[in-house]
Design an enzyme around this catalytic site. Structure first.
Site, short mmCIF file in Angstrom:
data_model
loop_
_atom_site.label_atom_id
_atom_site.label_comp_id
_atom_site.label_asym_id
_atom_site.label_seq_id
_atom_site.Cartn_x
_atom_site.Cartn_y
_atom_site.Cartn_z
N HIS A 1 0.94 -1.15 -0.07
CA HIS A 1 0.06 0.08 0.18
C HIS A 1 0.77 1.15 -0.17
O HIS A 1 0.62 2.35 0.50
CB HIS A 1 -1.12 0.12 1.29
CG HIS A 1 -1.77 -1.04 1.46
ND1 HIS A 1 -2.81 -1.32 1.11
CD2 HIS A 1 -1.34 -2.28 2.35
CE1 HIS A 1 -3.24 -2.73 1.13
NE2 HIS A 1 -2.46 -3.29 2.06
N SER B 1 15.47 22.25 -14.96
CA SER B 1 14.52 23.04 -14.95
C SER B 1 14.80 24.45 -15.69
O SER B 1 15.97 24.75 -15.20
CB SER B 1 13.44 23.09 -13.78
OG SER B 1 12.91 24.18 -13.86
N GLU C 1 9.72 9.13 -16.56
CA GLU C 1 8.13 9.73 -16.80
C GLU C 1 7.89 9.43 -18.08
O GLU C 1 6.50 8.95 -18.44
CB GLU C 1 8.11 11.36 -16.42
CG GLU C 1 8.30 11.83 -15.05
CD GLU C 1 8.56 13.16 -15.05
OE1 GLU C 1 7.60 13.78 -14.89
OE2 GLU C 1 9.70 13.32 -14.99
#
Ligand code: ARG
Length: 463
Positions: free
Chosen positions: A161, A282, A295
């Site tokens: 979980h 970034s 990603e």
């Protein structure tokens, strides 16, 4: 045939050429040119067989062979002018062959149809991709093995979980992925073995009256045997669907691992540091180092699943044998294959380059009362409590520690005895995370000894 407006392959019964829209919807050359090498290999095998069987003259077959090699080198050099009017790769190649060798080119299509031709080309193409996936998966497994070997006894939290469950070893976690990718690899090999039969010679759908030798062409193209039913040979694309199914399952594994890397590389977890080579920055936030490759693996996987569903939809309503719907098989498979291969390579690069932060893993491993099960097991083993009761006692101790804002090993023996007076000093030996993982020696368990056995087994298997 001299009429330019009508098709040079079937112009005989056509008075007019196609509408521009017809040409646009019909043409597949924009994408099936990716099968040029396979198409030419198929034609060469067919030409050699026609000559061996006395169906065409040796001199014609020799002209075809040389002409086809010229066409291939033109395509490889980027000098070939692909024509939409010629619809697909098969007719583009044949038309150029005619320009090069003249009328002998017209004999190449004897005992053959584009239906068995495209089925053959596509099988060859998919087979190449299965081989590439085999290599990609093997490389990825090796990268994971190296990580597992280095950190066979490093402790980290194991989760259920996504909540801290029990401590595990870094090596064990890496080896879990080795097992998953190994099953993917075995599915790749199964799929390859099953699909390695040759459709060539099925002709349009019924076979041919020419005395062709299908064993010869199958063998020349590296197939195990010719397909046994001509209708099946030209009309099934289950091999492409199996490719996409295998790719989908593997892609799902890649995506789960990508998700873990995204989480693990965050400032909150700091379990791993991805290399600069597999990260991006970034444009506004100077501190950022983003796991973009992970990603994108996670995202690109959707295309593979989509291709699988899309081709299922194309195929599910088609009566035997060939229907033009089947031309829609290729783009889906090409795109899925490209993205699957890229995802495999990117994952391999990330895993190879990443650094596991041993100290952060260990700190996280002891947080969250991760050895509570060890405590309960101790109560069962040493003072013979029934497990359910041990669970209850441990729960009370966890609640006590939580209230005090400390971990289980920080409780005193007095604290422990206030819940169950049979507890002795010995209990503290099982509360440490290293003891915890070392104790889990059951087959398949997380103990470093078991992990090292598995690493050795896979190192041997992949050598
Ligand atoms: N371009 C076609 C395809 O990809 C080749 C087969 C065409 N056959 C036919 N009977 N129209 O499926």
């Amino acid at each position: 045939m001299s009429d330019k407006s009508s098709n040079q392959m079937w112009g005989g019964r056509f008075a007019a050429g196609p509408d521009a829209i017809m040409e646009a919807i019909n043409a597949s050359i924009g994408f099936d040119k990716r099968m040029a090498a396979q198409d030419i290999a198929g034609s060469r095998a067919h030409a050699a067989m026609l000559a061996a069987q006395g169906i065409v003259k040796d001199s014609d077959a020799e002209a075809m062979r040389e002409g086809l090699l010229t066409v291939l080198s033109e395509i490889e050099a980027g000098e070939f002018a692909f024509s939409t009017a010629l619809e697909d790769i098969h007719m583009n190649v044949e038309a150029r062959l005619k320009e090069l060798i003249g009328d002998a080119a017209g004999r190449l299509h004897t005992g053959r149809s584009r239906n068995d031709q495209v089925a053959t080309d596509f099988r060859l193409w998919v087979r190449d991709q299965l081989d590439a996936a085999d290599a990609g998966l093997t490389a990825l497994m090796k990268a994971l093995l190296a990580q597992a070997e280095a950190g066979a006894d490093w402790v980290m939290p194991g989760f259920t979980h996504l909540q801290t469950a029990q401590p595990v070893t870094w090596g064990h976690h890496m080896m879990a992925y080795v097992e998953m990718f190994a099953r993917d690899l075995s599915r790749v090999r199964d799929a390859r073995a099953r699909m390695n039969e040759c459709p060539l010679g099925a002709a349009a759908l019924a076979g041919t009256s020419f005395p062709i030798d299908r064993d010869m062409t199958a063998k020349a193209l590296g197939f195990d045997r010719p397909m046994a039913n001509s209708l099946d040979a030209v009309s099934d694309r289950d091999f492409a669907l199996e490719f996409l199914s295998v790719a989908s399952i593997c892609a799902m594994h890649l995506s789960r691992m990508a998700e873990e890397l995204v989480i693990w590389s965050s400032a909150q977890f700091r379990f791993v540091t991805l290399s600069d080579r597999f990260s991006t920055g970034s444009s506004i936030m100077p501190q950022k180092k983003n796991p973009d490759a992970a990603e994108l693996i996670r995202a690109k996987i959707g295309r593979v699943f989509g291709a699988n569903v899309a081709l299922m939809m194309v195929m599910k309503g088609l009566p035997l044998a060939y229907s033009k719907d089947m031309q829609e098989d290729k783009e889906q498979v090409f795109d899925a294959a490209d993205n699957w291969m890229l995802a495999l390579a990117a994952m391999e690069g990330m895993v190879r380059d990443m650094t596991a932060n041993r100290a952060a893993l260990e700190a996280a491993a002891s947080a969250g009362f991760s050895t509570a099960t060890d405590l309960a097991d101790w109560l069962v083993r040493e003072i013979d409590l029934p497990f359910r009761q041990a669970h209850h006692v441990t729960g009370a101790l966890v609640a006590m520690a939580e209230k005090r804002g400390c971990d289980l090993p920080d409780l005193t023996l007095e604290d422990m005895r206030s819940v169950n007076d049979q507890i002795t000093e010995d209990v503290f030996t099982v509360l440490g995370v290293h003891n915890s993982v070392a104790s889990r020696t059951s087959f398949g368990g997380t103990a470093p000894v078991r992990v090292r056995e598995q690493v050795a087994r896979w190192n041997e298997a992949l050598r």
